[in-house]
Motif scaffolding. Structure first.
Motif, mmCIF file in Angstrom:
data_model
loop_
_atom_site.group_PDB
_atom_site.id
_atom_site.type_symbol
_atom_site.label_atom_id
_atom_site.label_comp_id
_atom_site.label_asym_id
_atom_site.label_seq_id
_atom_site.Cartn_x
_atom_site.Cartn_y
_atom_site.Cartn_z
ATOM 1 N N ASP A 55 5.407 12.860 -6.047
ATOM 2 C CA ASP A 55 4.012 12.489 -6.264
ATOM 3 C C ASP A 55 3.672 11.387 -5.268
ATOM 4 O O ASP A 55 4.203 10.279 -5.334
ATOM 5 C CB ASP A 55 3.819 11.976 -7.698
ATOM 6 C CG ASP A 55 2.402 11.462 -7.947
ATOM 7 O OD1 ASP A 55 1.513 11.741 -7.118
ATOM 8 O OD2 ASP A 55 2.195 10.779 -8.972
ATOM 9 N N LEU A 56 2.778 11.683 -4.331
ATOM 10 C CA LEU A 56 2.366 10.725 -3.302
ATOM 11 C C LEU A 56 0.889 10.372 -3.435
ATOM 12 O O LEU A 56 0.230 10.019 -2.461
ATOM 13 C CB LEU A 56 2.632 11.312 -1.910
ATOM 14 C CG LEU A 56 4.071 11.747 -1.633
ATOM 15 C CD1 LEU A 56 4.179 12.333 -0.237
ATOM 16 C CD2 LEU A 56 5.037 10.586 -1.806
ATOM 17 N N SER A 57 0.385 10.440 -4.665
ATOM 18 C CA SER A 57 -1.053 10.225 -4.882
ATOM 19 C C SER A 57 -1.480 8.790 -4.654
ATOM 20 O O SER A 57 -2.677 8.494 -4.668
ATOM 21 C CB SER A 57 -1.421 10.643 -6.312
ATOM 22 O OG SER A 57 -1.115 12.008 -6.539
ATOM 23 N N HIS A 58 -0.511 7.889 -4.437
ATOM 24 C CA HIS A 58 -0.869 6.499 -4.142
ATOM 25 C C HIS A 58 -1.327 6.315 -2.697
ATOM 26 O O HIS A 58 -1.922 5.286 -2.357
ATOM 27 C CB HIS A 58 0.319 5.580 -4.417
ATOM 28 C CG HIS A 58 1.522 5.855 -3.563
ATOM 29 N ND1 HIS A 58 2.090 7.101 -3.453
ATOM 30 C CD2 HIS A 58 2.264 5.036 -2.772
ATOM 31 C CE1 HIS A 58 3.129 7.039 -2.639
ATOM 32 N NE2 HIS A 58 3.259 5.803 -2.208
ATOM 33 N N MET A 59 -1.056 7.277 -1.838
ATOM 34 C CA MET A 59 -1.448 7.164 -0.432
ATOM 35 C C MET A 59 -2.973 7.152 -0.293
ATOM 36 O O MET A 59 -3.696 7.684 -1.140
ATOM 37 C CB MET A 59 -0.870 8.319 0.375
ATOM 38 C CG MET A 59 0.645 8.417 0.339
ATOM 39 S SD MET A 59 1.469 7.045 1.146
ATOM 40 C CE MET A 59 1.209 7.480 2.860
ATOM 41 N N GLY A 60 -3.453 6.535 0.791
ATOM 42 C CA GLY A 60 -4.889 6.474 1.027
ATOM 43 C C GLY A 60 -5.374 7.647 1.846
ATOM 44 O O GLY A 60 -4.768 8.001 2.860
ATOM 45 N N ALA A 119 -3.353 6.675 5.034
ATOM 46 C CA ALA A 119 -2.827 5.311 5.162
ATOM 47 C C ALA A 119 -1.828 5.031 4.053
ATOM 48 O O ALA A 119 -1.800 5.709 3.019
ATOM 49 C CB ALA A 119 -3.971 4.299 5.093
ATOM 50 N N ASN A 120 -1.001 4.016 4.267
ATOM 51 C CA ASN A 120 -0.073 3.587 3.230
ATOM 52 C C ASN A 120 -0.824 2.927 2.081
ATOM 53 O O ASN A 120 -1.841 2.257 2.280
ATOM 54 C CB ASN A 120 0.951 2.616 3.819
ATOM 55 C CG ASN A 120 1.925 3.314 4.736
ATOM 56 O OD1 ASN A 120 2.767 4.093 4.302
ATOM 57 N ND2 ASN A 120 1.814 3.045 6.025
ATOM 58 N N ALA A 121 -0.284 3.081 0.868
ATOM 59 C CA ALA A 121 -1.003 2.660 -0.333
ATOM 60 C C ALA A 121 -1.394 1.190 -0.303
ATOM 61 O O ALA A 121 -2.535 0.832 -0.592
ATOM 62 C CB ALA A 121 -0.144 2.954 -1.564
#
Length: 525
Positions: A55-60, A119-121
């Motif tokens: 889960d990578l949903s924190h990425m921008g 982008a990174n979270a």
């Protein structure tokens, strides 16, 4: 599992799925994210051998569109997005006025006048604000859909077989660093192929309303292939092992020097004339570092830059290198072999330039040990792996190295009261590890051997063994660290203690380093 975070953070739309699967949740980049499920090593090996679901949903996710979208991005970044063909992507960075890196990015060209910036979270707001400022006045619009977009990734050699039956896109024709609009499990999605685990894999972007449906479909489809859900711990070990760790946010963090990292020329090598790589005057008033920059500060930074690290040295032994162990060597007819000084025997001699190693954990896939020097000047005789630089340490103050404690070369401290020794890690070790997110300690009654591993500490940077400075029986473990591992960072000599041991031989404590010797050890590192 215990929640190790405050409640004032963002939650991904899949947080309930993570709790159901028994994930250990931590705060990461302002988000509640899974650190691990079944275990970091199991998850790591699943991705290497079969498949893992992230889960990578924190990425921008920042969408830029308009007639001047490409031109505006070219003026804001160090690369040239207009050079991308539709459906392709490249690695990029956004820099501060002094040339320091704000964040590293992936840029996708979705259409002639539409781009996606990932982008990174932790840096999403910084990137969003900087882009909005830099494209102002152009015929381009920035739409920050970070909170409205979910991102799932399936990585591993079995990933094409898992995702293929669920999507309308031909995965065989989707090249690395490419993206396509598709239907996935009946949901409109963007499917990309830009993973950093070192394995084949795909990232699927959907609206948050469809996140559960996408996750469930991928998880179910992967069961026959041995797919496991994976957390941030496995993500980091996979990147480190694959050699892609240098490209991510810990190296390219807000305010870090792009010149020291040696990444600007690499990120922009396909676009040497990109407007974002040259100093630019105008309303935005910002600039990026580039070769031959007229900015004296940037030129000075590049001139004094430390060389980037490259390959891995494989340690030919069963134990892991520990920080601050000088390396010794012995020539054989076929090769030079390197060993830590505490195990060096007759016939072994110290190198003229002793190298002090960083963490030497075993490679999760093969079990081989890896090591790396902490200082660039130690790098010449060796082949290296870690691209992580240890922060300079100027010697401890009396408060950081109390005289009433004893210390080990592996950076544990010991306080002896009667026949019970309290053990923890030093402020120096806590500083080098960074933010600690998990501590594993032995149960009361466990027997310890001197210098044998007794536990594990995990940080946002690395996983490290804890070594017993004395032999004896554990009488108490600091259970508070399970819920508050950050105590090791905030108070390593107090509330961040690890275990209490009834020592078998008080002489073992007396033979450890005193405060002066330990201070000299850290000052020389």
């Amino acid at each position: 599992m215990t929640d190790l975070i405050d409640h004032d953070v963002h939650e991904t739309p899949l947080v309930d799925r993570h709790r159901t699967l028994g994930a250990r949740l931590i705060q990461f980049g302002g988000w509640r994210m899974p650190l691990q499920y079944s275990g970091i090593l199991d998850e790591h090996r699943a991705v290497r051998q079969r498949a893992g679901l992230f889960d990578l949903s924190h990425m921008g996710e920042l969408f830029v569109e308009g007639a001047d979208a490409g031109k505006a991005l070219a003026g804001a970044l160090v690369t040239d997005p207009p050079s991308l063909a539709e459906g392709r992507a490249h690695y990029s960075m956004i820099c501060a006025p002094d040339g320091g890196i704000l964040d590293d990015l992936i840029i996708y060209r979705l259409a002639e006048e539409r781009f996606l910036v990932v982008a990174n979270a932790a840096n999403t707001k910084v990137v969003s604000d900087a882009l909005a400022e830099r494209i102002a006045g152009s015929r381009a619009v920035l739409d920050d859909r970070s909170l409205a977009t979910a991102l799932c990734a399936v990585q591993g050699p079995s990933s094409p077989g898992i995702l293929g039956p669920l999507t309308s896109v031909d995965l065989g024709s989707l090249r690395y660093y490419a993206i396509a609009e598709a239907d996935v499990a009946g949901v409109d999605a963007l499917v990309a192929r830009t993973g950093y685990t070192g394995e084949d894999g795909f990232e699927v972007f959907v609206d948050t309303a469809h996140a559960d449906r996408l996750w469930d479909a991928l998880f179910t489809a992967g069961q026959d292939a041995g797919l496991l859900p994976c957390g941030l711990g496995a993500r980091d070990t996979l990147r480190l092992e694959a050699g892609t760790e240098r490209t991510r946010s810990r190296q390219a963090s807000v305010g870090s020097s792009s010149s020291k990292r040696g990444l600007i020329s690499w990120a922009g090598r396909r676009s040497k004339r990109s407007p974002g790589r040259a100093r630019r005057s105008g309303s935005s008033g910002w600039s990026s570092a580039s070769a031959g920059s007229p900015d004296p500060a940037i030129r000075s930074s590049r001139a004094n830059a430390e060389p980037a690290r490259s390959r891995a040295e494989r340690c030919r032994r069963r134990w892991a290198c520990r920080s601050q162990w000088p390396t010794w060597r012995r020539r054989t007819p076929s090769r030079v072999r390197y060993w830590p000084s505490k195990f060096a025997g007759s016939g072994w001699r110290r190198k003229s330039c002793p190298c002090r190693s960083t963490s030497g954990r075993a490679r999760p896939d093969t079990g081989a040990r890896l090591r790396a020097p902490e200082r660039a000047q130690d790098a010449r005789p060796l082949r290296l792996c870690c691209r992580r630089y240890a922060a300079p340490f100027q010697g401890g103050s009396p408060a950081m190295v109390p005289a009433d404690l004893r210390y080990t070369k592996e950076h544990e401290w010991v306080r002896l009261e009667d026949d019970v020794a309290t053990v923890g890690i030093t402020p120096y070790a806590a500083e080098q590890l960074g933010d600690i997110v998990f501590v594993e300690l032995p149960a009361s009654g466990a027997s310890l051997e001197q210098f044998a591993p007794f536990g594990v500490v995990e940080s946002v940077k690395a996983v490290s063994d804890l070594f017993a400075p004395v032999a004896g029986e554990v009488v108490e473990a600091n259970e508070e660290l399970h819920a508050k591992p950050e105590l090791v960072n905030s108070d390593p000599l107090g509330e961040g203690w690890m275990i209490k041991v009834r020592v078998a031989d008080r002489g073992q404590v007396e033979n450890l380093l005193d405060a002066n010797a330990y201070d000299q050890l850290t000052a020389a590192s």
